[in-house]
Structure formats: structure tokens, C-alpha cells
Design a protein around this motif. Sequence first.
Motif, PDB file in Angstrom:
ATOM      1  N   ALA A 285       0.817  -1.216   0.000  1.00 19.25           N
ATOM      2  CA  ALA A 285       0.000   0.000   0.000  1.00 19.25           C
ATOM      3  C   ALA A 285       0.852   1.268   0.000  1.00 19.25           C
ATOM      4  N   GLU A 286       2.168   1.130  -0.049  1.00 20.31           N
ATOM      5  CA  GLU A 286       3.020   2.321  -0.072  1.00 20.31           C
ATOM      6  C   GLU A 286       2.840   3.095  -1.370  1.00 20.31           C
ATOM      7  N   THR A 287       2.900   2.364  -2.489  1.00 16.22           N
ATOM      8  CA  THR A 287       2.809   3.034  -3.786  1.00 16.22           C
ATOM      9  C   THR A 287       1.956   2.264  -4.783  1.00 16.22           C
ATOM     10  N   TYR A 296      -5.667   8.862   8.176  1.00 23.42           N
ATOM     11  CA  TYR A 296      -4.689   8.556   9.222  1.00 23.42           C
ATOM     12  C   TYR A 296      -3.820   7.367   8.782  1.00 23.42           C
ATOM     13  N   VAL A 297      -2.515   7.518   8.942  1.00 21.58           N
ATOM     14  CA  VAL A 297      -1.569   6.438   8.631  1.00 21.58           C
ATOM     15  C   VAL A 297      -0.789   6.112   9.899  1.00 21.58           C
ATOM     16  N   ILE A 298      -0.665   4.818  10.183  1.00 21.60           N
ATOM     17  CA  ILE A 298       0.166   4.347  11.303  1.00 21.60           C
ATOM     18  C   ILE A 298       1.318   3.561  10.696  1.00 21.60           C
ATOM     19  N   ARG A 330       4.742   6.199   2.760  1.00 20.26           N
ATOM     20  CA  ARG A 330       3.657   5.830   3.673  1.00 20.26           C
ATOM     21  C   ARG A 330       2.935   7.087   4.172  1.00 20.26           C
ATOM     22  N   THR A 331       3.704   8.094   4.495  1.00 18.23           N
ATOM     23  CA  THR A 331       3.100   9.353   4.961  1.00 18.23           C
ATOM     24  C   THR A 331       2.175   9.931   3.894  1.00 18.23           C
TER      25      THR A 331
END
Length: 705
Positions: A285-287, A296-298, A330-331
Amino acid sequence: MATTLPIVAFEEKIVETVEKNPVVVIIGETGSGKSTQLSQILHRRGYTKSGGMIAVTQPRRVAAVSVSRRVAFEMGVRIGEEVGYAIRFEDRTSVKTRIKYLTDGCLLRESLSNPELSQYSVVILDEAHERSLNTDILLGLMKRLVKSRSSNFKVLITSATLDGVKVSNFFSGCPILNVPGTLFPVEKLYSKERPKSYLESSLKIALDIHMRQPPGDILIFMTGQDDIDKMVSKLEERIQSLDEGSCMDALVHPLHGSLPPEMQVRVFSPAPPNCRRFIVATNIAETSLTVDGVVYVIDSGYVKQRQYNPSTGMYSLDVVQISRVQADQRTGRAGRTCPGKCYRLYPADVYNEEFLDATVPEIQRSSLAGTVLYLKSLNISDIDILKFDFLDPPSRESLEDALRQLYLIDAIDENGLLTHVGRTMAELPLEPSLSRTLIEANELGCLSQALTVAAMLSAETVLHSARSKGKEKKRKASSPSRLPDGSGWGDHIQLLQVFEDWDQADYDPNWLTYICCMIRSMMFSKDVRKQLSQIIQKIAKGPVGVQSGWSEKKGDQDYRKIRRALCKGYGNQLAEKMIHHNGYRTLGYRSQLIQVHPSSVLETDEDGKLPDYVVYHELINTSRPFMRNVCAVERGWVIPILKKLEKMDIKKLSGSSDASNGCEPIEDKEELPKKEANGSTASPADVDSKIQAARERYLARKAKK
């Protein structure tokens, strides 16, 4: 949605630059829309009118499928028509297809039959920053191709965080375009220290967000499927225990590469009103995939990475720190629809001082046997394997290791030239050991069984014995028999037996449930087997006896055939029992002590001894070095391979005059098969008869139990 994506505003600039240059690097930040929009832009501008398609490669199967479906939806067409996809063992394209999403491995395979890739007017290498093994090979091939094809052929290298200058220099100074991405600012929240358990810490933060923060989906990055399953289970349990009405409803979705398509699709469906989604994902799911609605990302700060050591031939699956590039990716997953937050479970100084700038390219941490086989199959006379033009070259040790592997399984001859066997191997979408096994099985008349074994291993089928879970005592007398045991020969035979029994049960899912098989992976194995059968028939230009069932009577002689085929296929993955040690030693140029993995069904003989020789599917270093998926073979089959080892010369194999001879002698010669007391060496026939006699005694003893 497409009209709001940043890349749309750059359409004219992109088209102008592509028109003037054969190669263009496009750095499109996360959320820019590069994966879905570039192909549509070029399609609208006529790059598919002359008959050529636009190919868009993806490092992952999941991404190739999901992105193609998204593009088909945006264009208002059915998947498989104007827009399609091709992944290993599945092709959803037609004569109408103009935009084709495919894995980088599929494009490499297509280039074997059409080296010029003349069916494509444009090739877009997407997500190039992930530096997958196949993408790095394609970069080298594209560099050659733009020189040999006309100026109408275009190559676009796209990425979110790729070192554009480095790639531009690789392609003789091609232009770089930068497209902004994230639509809204994302606040980064660092932990004061590393948590003792990133899983528990992620769980706590996720629930805290759910209880106290405004609406918005939560994306949680975990390291692998096991962690994801645990997190999904814990989240569902904790959410259900919350007081009714204390917060909005919630849905929890896993997201990883092993998910079947129907479960992948659920992740991209928006949440119902007054409901928050929790998406628990790997770095996929990063790219590769964009999930709309994430606020929101953890970020745990870790990733599970597979590493190969060419000096030992051993893989390790390690949880390692991510790179700064991955952390930024990820951010960027938050903030696509409104301002977002990223909770980083590590201090800022860890990000700045400990994280690598970028991920180590896969080509520098993988076995290159398949890569070298592919390059040799291209029939390009001026390719020197040890000097191929890679963006980041692999080590010489890795390339020499690959040459040795291919030589021992007859894919190349002693002078490093591709053999007829090697050419056929290259046409099969399998790792070299399994390709070679199928070819030998066809000669021995057990191709049907070998197809099953290859399919089960390719689908990474995992078997869980009922007795290992403490359930055996609970089974009723009327229940079917337990998990097949491989007849003592080992794990490859067990996989074959499971599929055979399932075939006899008419592929009943309930039968799989009883023996604790993953229904999903078994169904995938069945599909893979069918595809392999069709591929082999196409290569052979006719039927080759690969029916779904087996007319031959099952028994030791039939299993002996398949074991012999496996020995030929795994000629570079042999191990010999150690007399003075508790375990085996790998044979060949990387001799080391190893043990059979505890999950193996390989059995001892009546004297409690393991077979003298085994082949293994892979070496894995966990708590100690283990052989995984092991099968017993006979000494008579091993001797020719040992003779090849004696005359192996890496200088000849590489074709490079300045190559140093990296071939190492086998250690502890006294541990190799000893001569009989009278000084003569036992013939293969004598050894075979002794093994067969011992086998018959074992079966007789087993029948009395």
C-alpha cells in the motif's frame, strides 16, 4: 476523480516532452495520478492508433489487476477489452486491448518471443523506485531497445521517489518531469522511543484515533500476512467490545499480495455512512495501490524483506527498518482528500540517522539464476552476463552463483552457452529448478505428477496437519483419513498426494477444510496447473499427456519417477547426510551444514536413519539453517551431478576472459560416498536395489501397525 488529480494539469507538458524524446523520466509524487492517468493521456493523444498498445508494468500482481480495473472504469469499458491486464497464469486481454497493465515479469517473458516488443508503441515502467528485480532488467533492455527501434517507440519511467538524475544519466541525459502529488498537508507525529511491540502500539493508536479523532479511514502498515492477521483479529475483537453508540461503526480489511481478487476489491469500496475503515496492509500500500479515504496512517517503521546470500545459497526473511523513501511514501497515503496525520512509531532521530536513503535494489539481494537464464535466452551476441548494463549492478558473486546453478541443471553447457533444455526452461513461467523438473518428468513419463508438484510449490501451498493442531483425537471414526504423509519420501510427494486425493474427492472444498489446507491456495494451485499444462502443450505444439487425473497406479515406482525428475531439476540443491553430525551438508561449491525443517514429512528408515541424499526447494535461515520442502533421492542419480561439479569452470561458464575461478572444492572429501570394503564402488543398480529392499521392509512394518 481523474479531473482533480495533479497530473491532469501537466498533460500538455507531458505530451510535448514525450513527443520530442524517446525516453522520459516522470517523478510523480504519491497521489499525483501517474499510474492511472499517463496511459489514458497517451491513448487520447493517438499513441495507440497505429496498432501498437501501451504497456504499463507493475512490480506486483495485485497492482496490475486493481489499476487496470480502475482505468477501465474511468474509460467506461469492460476489463479485458480496450483495457486489460496480464499477470502470471492469468491473461485478461483481447484483440481490442489498447492499454495493457502487466507485471514486469510478464513483459520480460513476452520479450523472449518478440525481442523488439513490436506490439507496443509505448512502454511505461511504473513504480520504478521499488527497484524490483524484473524492473531493473527491463531498464537495461529498454536502453538497448530505444537504440534499435524507430523514434516512434517511447519509454516512460515513472516513480514517486526515484533518483531521477541517476536514471536520466543511465539513459544518456533524458528529460525529467516532476509532478506534485499529495493534495493536502500531512502532520507527522513521532514516537519518543521505539515501542517494545509495534503491533500492540499500532493497535492502541488505531483505537485511540477511532475513539477521539474526526471521521476518516485508518491505514496501518504491518510487516507481513501473519502480523496482518493478528492485527485484524485484535482490532475486530476490541471494536466489538466498545460500548454501542460510543463511536461510529467500523470495518476492518486486510491488504496483502496473497489476497484473492474478490477480497482485494473490498478494500477499494468506500465505507458506508457513519463508518470508519481500518486497512491493515503490507508495503504493497506504499505506492502500488491507492486507497481513497485514508486520513490517518500508522507506520510501524518496519518491512519484511527477503534476502539471498549467494555464498551459502540461503534465503532469510528478515524484518528490517524501512528507508526514508518508504517512510515518506507511507506518509503520503494520508492527505489525499483532506489534511491527514501520520503516526510514526519511531523517533525523528531514527528517521534521520538510522534509516537508509532508499531501499536496497532487489537485484542486489536475490538469486539471479532466472535472470541469467532469461538474458542468455535473448540470443543477443554482445551480452556479457558479467557486464550487463544494470542501473545498479549485482555482485559478481551473485552472477557467478547463477551461472553455476544453471550449469548443474543443464540449462547452459560447460562453455556457458544456452542448451536446448535451457531454451525450453526459459519459456516456462517458473523458477529454473521447477522448469527443469518438468522437462525431465516429460522424458520419464511422469509429467502429470510433476505439473502438480510445480503448481503446488508455485502457489506456495501450506499444509497444516490436523494432528499438529491437537485435533486428531476429536475426529470421528467416520471422518476421512488424515493429511497424506508423502509415503516417507518427503514433502514434494506429500504435496502430490494431497492434490491427488483432492482430485479423487472431486475437488470438494470440505475435504480441504478437514485436512487443514488453505482452500484459496489449493484453488490457485489447480488454476496454475491448468495454465502450466496449456503452456507446455503450446511449447510442444500438441498434447503431451497432462490430463487432470492419473491413470497410472499410484505406488513407489511412480513416486520414484517423480523423485528422479526432481533430482535432475534440483541438481544445484542437493544435500548429503552427515555421518558424524546431526544433519546434512549441501553438496557443491557452497558446502555447509544444515538440517531438515521440523515441518517436513521426510521419514527415517527402520534403523532411524534419514536418507543419504535429499533435494530441497530452498534453504532458509531462521533460528538456524534449514532445508524446506525436502525430498529423498538416490545415489545413482546424484553421481552424474557430482561429476559435473568436478569439471565446473566459472571462467568458461561466464564467457569472460578475466573472470576469476570462483569454484570452490567440496570440503571433507572423506565424508563423500565411500567405497565398498573390497575397494570397488557400489554400482547405482546395487544401491537402488538396497534402497528398494529397505523401502519394502519399511512398508511391511508400517502395514502391521
